[in-house]
Enzyme design. Structure first.
Site, mmCIF file in Angstrom:
data_model
loop_
_atom_site.group_PDB
_atom_site.id
_atom_site.type_symbol
_atom_site.label_atom_id
_atom_site.label_comp_id
_atom_site.label_asym_id
_atom_site.label_seq_id
_atom_site.Cartn_x
_atom_site.Cartn_y
_atom_site.Cartn_z
ATOM 1 N N PRO A 10 -73.648 -41.875 -30.053
ATOM 2 C CA PRO A 10 -72.890 -41.829 -28.803
ATOM 3 C C PRO A 10 -71.576 -41.069 -28.896
ATOM 4 O O PRO A 10 -70.861 -41.166 -29.897
ATOM 5 C CB PRO A 10 -72.628 -43.313 -28.493
ATOM 6 C CG PRO A 10 -72.852 -44.025 -29.773
ATOM 7 C CD PRO A 10 -73.884 -43.243 -30.518
ATOM 8 N N ASN A 11 -71.324 -40.332 -27.844
ATOM 9 C CA ASN A 11 -70.061 -39.598 -27.623
ATOM 10 C C ASN A 11 -69.900 -38.361 -28.497
ATOM 11 O O ASN A 11 -68.934 -37.619 -28.333
ATOM 12 C CB ASN A 11 -68.841 -40.526 -27.799
ATOM 13 C CG ASN A 11 -68.867 -41.673 -26.803
ATOM 14 O OD1 ASN A 11 -69.004 -41.423 -25.612
ATOM 15 N ND2 ASN A 11 -68.791 -42.892 -27.275
ATOM 16 N N ARG A 18 -63.440 -34.902 -26.527
ATOM 17 C CA ARG A 18 -62.962 -36.239 -26.888
ATOM 18 C C ARG A 18 -61.916 -36.154 -28.001
ATOM 19 O O ARG A 18 -62.125 -35.469 -29.012
ATOM 20 C CB ARG A 18 -64.121 -37.148 -27.319
ATOM 21 C CG ARG A 18 -64.696 -36.830 -28.687
ATOM 22 C CD ARG A 18 -65.852 -37.701 -29.105
ATOM 23 N NE ARG A 18 -65.475 -39.074 -29.365
ATOM 24 C CZ ARG A 18 -66.121 -39.861 -30.243
ATOM 25 N NH1 ARG A 18 -67.151 -39.395 -30.946
ATOM 26 N NH2 ARG A 18 -65.745 -41.095 -30.407
ATOM 27 N N TYR A 23 -61.054 -35.402 -33.712
ATOM 28 C CA TYR A 23 -62.358 -34.767 -33.944
ATOM 29 C C TYR A 23 -62.335 -33.241 -33.866
ATOM 30 O O TYR A 23 -63.352 -32.595 -34.108
ATOM 31 C CB TYR A 23 -63.389 -35.325 -32.953
ATOM 32 C CG TYR A 23 -63.580 -36.822 -33.081
ATOM 33 C CD1 TYR A 23 -64.190 -37.366 -34.209
ATOM 34 C CD2 TYR A 23 -63.127 -37.698 -32.097
ATOM 35 C CE1 TYR A 23 -64.346 -38.738 -34.353
ATOM 36 C CE2 TYR A 23 -63.283 -39.068 -32.219
ATOM 37 C CZ TYR A 23 -63.891 -39.580 -33.349
ATOM 38 O OH TYR A 23 -64.044 -40.948 -33.485
ATOM 39 N N ASN A 74 -74.925 -39.272 -38.009
ATOM 40 C CA ASN A 74 -73.611 -39.765 -37.610
ATOM 41 C C ASN A 74 -73.873 -40.732 -36.462
ATOM 42 O O ASN A 74 -74.065 -40.308 -35.322
ATOM 43 C CB ASN A 74 -72.708 -38.622 -37.161
ATOM 44 C CG ASN A 74 -71.319 -39.121 -36.800
ATOM 45 O OD1 ASN A 74 -71.109 -40.323 -36.626
ATOM 46 N ND2 ASN A 74 -70.371 -38.198 -36.669
ATOM 47 N N ALA A 77 -70.151 -44.876 -32.857
ATOM 48 C CA ALA A 77 -69.695 -46.270 -32.812
ATOM 49 C C ALA A 77 -70.776 -47.263 -33.239
ATOM 50 O O ALA A 77 -70.460 -48.381 -33.661
ATOM 51 C CB ALA A 77 -69.196 -46.602 -31.413
ATOM 52 N N HIS A 80 -70.719 -49.242 -36.577
ATOM 53 C CA HIS A 80 -69.954 -50.469 -36.790
ATOM 54 C C HIS A 80 -70.587 -51.694 -36.137
ATOM 55 O O HIS A 80 -70.023 -52.776 -36.192
ATOM 56 C CB HIS A 80 -68.524 -50.276 -36.246
ATOM 57 C CG HIS A 80 -67.961 -48.919 -36.544
ATOM 58 N ND1 HIS A 80 -67.801 -48.453 -37.831
ATOM 59 C CD2 HIS A 80 -67.559 -47.896 -35.737
ATOM 60 C CE1 HIS A 80 -67.305 -47.218 -37.791
ATOM 61 N NE2 HIS A 80 -67.164 -46.855 -36.529
ATOM 62 N N ASP A 87 -82.010 -51.301 -39.859
ATOM 63 C CA ASP A 87 -83.410 -51.682 -40.068
ATOM 64 C C ASP A 87 -84.353 -50.495 -39.891
ATOM 65 O O ASP A 87 -85.366 -50.392 -40.591
ATOM 66 C CB ASP A 87 -83.802 -52.799 -39.091
ATOM 67 C CG ASP A 87 -83.218 -54.151 -39.483
ATOM 68 O OD1 ASP A 87 -82.684 -54.268 -40.607
ATOM 69 O OD2 ASP A 87 -83.283 -55.092 -38.668
ATOM 70 N N GLU A 98 -75.225 -40.876 -44.377
ATOM 71 C CA GLU A 98 -74.333 -41.258 -43.266
ATOM 72 C C GLU A 98 -73.140 -40.308 -43.258
ATOM 73 O O GLU A 98 -72.506 -40.109 -44.296
ATOM 74 C CB GLU A 98 -73.849 -42.705 -43.510
ATOM 75 C CG GLU A 98 -72.795 -43.187 -42.544
ATOM 76 C CD GLU A 98 -72.146 -44.508 -43.016
ATOM 77 O OE1 GLU A 98 -72.360 -44.921 -44.180
ATOM 78 O OE2 GLU A 98 -71.409 -45.100 -42.203
ATOM 79 N N HIS A 100 -69.506 -39.053 -41.151
ATOM 80 C CA HIS A 100 -68.482 -39.228 -40.107
ATOM 81 C C HIS A 100 -67.529 -38.050 -40.173
ATOM 82 O O HIS A 100 -67.090 -37.666 -41.270
ATOM 83 C CB HIS A 100 -67.711 -40.533 -40.295
ATOM 84 C CG HIS A 100 -68.607 -41.726 -40.255
ATOM 85 N ND1 HIS A 100 -69.135 -42.197 -39.077
ATOM 86 C CD2 HIS A 100 -69.123 -42.485 -41.242
ATOM 87 C CE1 HIS A 100 -69.938 -43.216 -39.354
ATOM 88 N NE2 HIS A 100 -69.946 -43.408 -40.657
ATOM 89 N N ILE A 101 -67.210 -37.518 -39.013
ATOM 90 C CA ILE A 101 -66.290 -36.384 -38.940
ATOM 91 C C ILE A 101 -64.893 -36.823 -39.383
ATOM 92 O O ILE A 101 -64.221 -36.135 -40.153
ATOM 93 C CB ILE A 101 -66.274 -35.833 -37.496
ATOM 94 C CG1 ILE A 101 -67.635 -35.203 -37.187
ATOM 95 C CG2 ILE A 101 -65.135 -34.822 -37.305
ATOM 96 C CD1 ILE A 101 -67.878 -34.917 -35.719
ATOM 97 N N SER A 102 -64.461 -37.979 -38.886
ATOM 98 C CA SER A 102 -63.131 -38.490 -39.236
ATOM 99 C C SER A 102 -63.224 -39.371 -40.477
ATOM 100 O O SER A 102 -64.324 -39.781 -40.882
ATOM 101 C CB SER A 102 -62.571 -39.305 -38.066
ATOM 102 O OG SER A 102 -63.338 -40.483 -37.869
ATOM 103 N N ARG A 107 -58.683 -45.488 -40.398
ATOM 104 C CA ARG A 107 -58.450 -45.738 -38.971
ATOM 105 C C ARG A 107 -58.408 -47.250 -38.710
ATOM 106 O O ARG A 107 -58.011 -47.998 -39.585
ATOM 107 C CB ARG A 107 -59.524 -45.003 -38.159
ATOM 108 C CG ARG A 107 -59.446 -43.469 -38.365
ATOM 109 C CD ARG A 107 -60.501 -42.735 -37.578
ATOM 110 N NE ARG A 107 -60.340 -42.925 -36.140
ATOM 111 C CZ ARG A 107 -61.281 -42.613 -35.241
ATOM 112 N NH1 ARG A 107 -62.426 -42.072 -35.638
ATOM 113 N NH2 ARG A 107 -61.059 -42.808 -33.957
ATOM 114 N N ARG A 111 -63.505 -49.837 -38.084
ATOM 115 C CA ARG A 111 -64.264 -48.621 -38.418
ATOM 116 C C ARG A 111 -64.643 -48.562 -39.900
ATOM 117 O O ARG A 111 -65.409 -47.689 -40.323
ATOM 118 C CB ARG A 111 -63.491 -47.364 -38.010
ATOM 119 C CG ARG A 111 -63.384 -47.209 -36.512
ATOM 120 C CD ARG A 111 -62.796 -45.874 -36.095
ATOM 121 N NE ARG A 111 -62.202 -45.974 -34.785
ATOM 122 C CZ ARG A 111 -62.864 -45.817 -33.620
ATOM 123 N NH1 ARG A 111 -64.133 -45.502 -33.625
ATOM 124 N NH2 ARG A 111 -62.243 -45.958 -32.473
#
Ligand code: DQA
Length: 142
Positions: A10-11, A18, A23, A74, A77, A80, A87, A98, A100-102, A107, A111
């Site tokens: 998402p997002n 955003r 990001y 990625n 949200a 978390h 699963d 996995e 993550h950009i940030s 943070r 997160r």
């Protein structure tokens, strides 16, 4: 030729719009172009999938069963919150990284929690778009 599925949650379709201070200003399409050009150099086939919906992400992971050598995800949200994504990765048994950009570890405390991490062969965070290409290279080498 190896086949890798790059999933964004998402997002992440809102990249460039955003929170650019976190990001960056590059868009989701810029990300696709960046990863595609790396994949071409590495002679690997890459498919992309993005959804804002948890169940659709579960479906994308399940649909990779039997036809995909590695997954780069990625989960946004859902990282978390989602036991369902954890699963799904466990169910298909496909090596998954996995991304993550940030740098999620510096943070908000929530997160730092990742449900999917337990099913992943590696986590890369805080490296911007380079995290995705590093994830592909890791999957090709391992
Ligand atoms: C993110 C970090 C998550 O905490 C956040 O919810 C995202 C993006 C990242 O790429 O840094 O949507 O996964």
């Amino acid at each position: 030729m190896k086949k890798i599925l790059v999933i964004n949650g998402p997002n992440l379709n809102m990249l460039g719009i955003r929170e650019p201070s976190i990001y960056g200003r590059s868009t989701y399409n810029d990300l696709l172009a960046f990863v595609s050009s790396h994949a071409e150099k590495k002679q690997v086939e890459v498919d992309f999938y993005q959804s804002n919906h948890e169940g659709d992400l579960v479906d994308a992971i399940q649909n990779a069963y039997g036809n995909t050598d590695g997954i780069v995800i990625n989960p946004g949200a859902y990282t978390h919150t989602s036991v369902a994504l954890l699963d799904a990765v466990k169910a298909v048994g496909i090596p998954t990284v996995e991304v993550h950009i940030s740098d999620v570890s510096t943070r908000e405390p929530f997160r730092s929690i990742s449900y999917i991490r337990a099913a992943c062969v590696k986590t890369i965070a805080g490296k911007g778009f380079d995290g995705y290409t590093e994830a592909i290279d890791f999957l090709l080498e391992h």
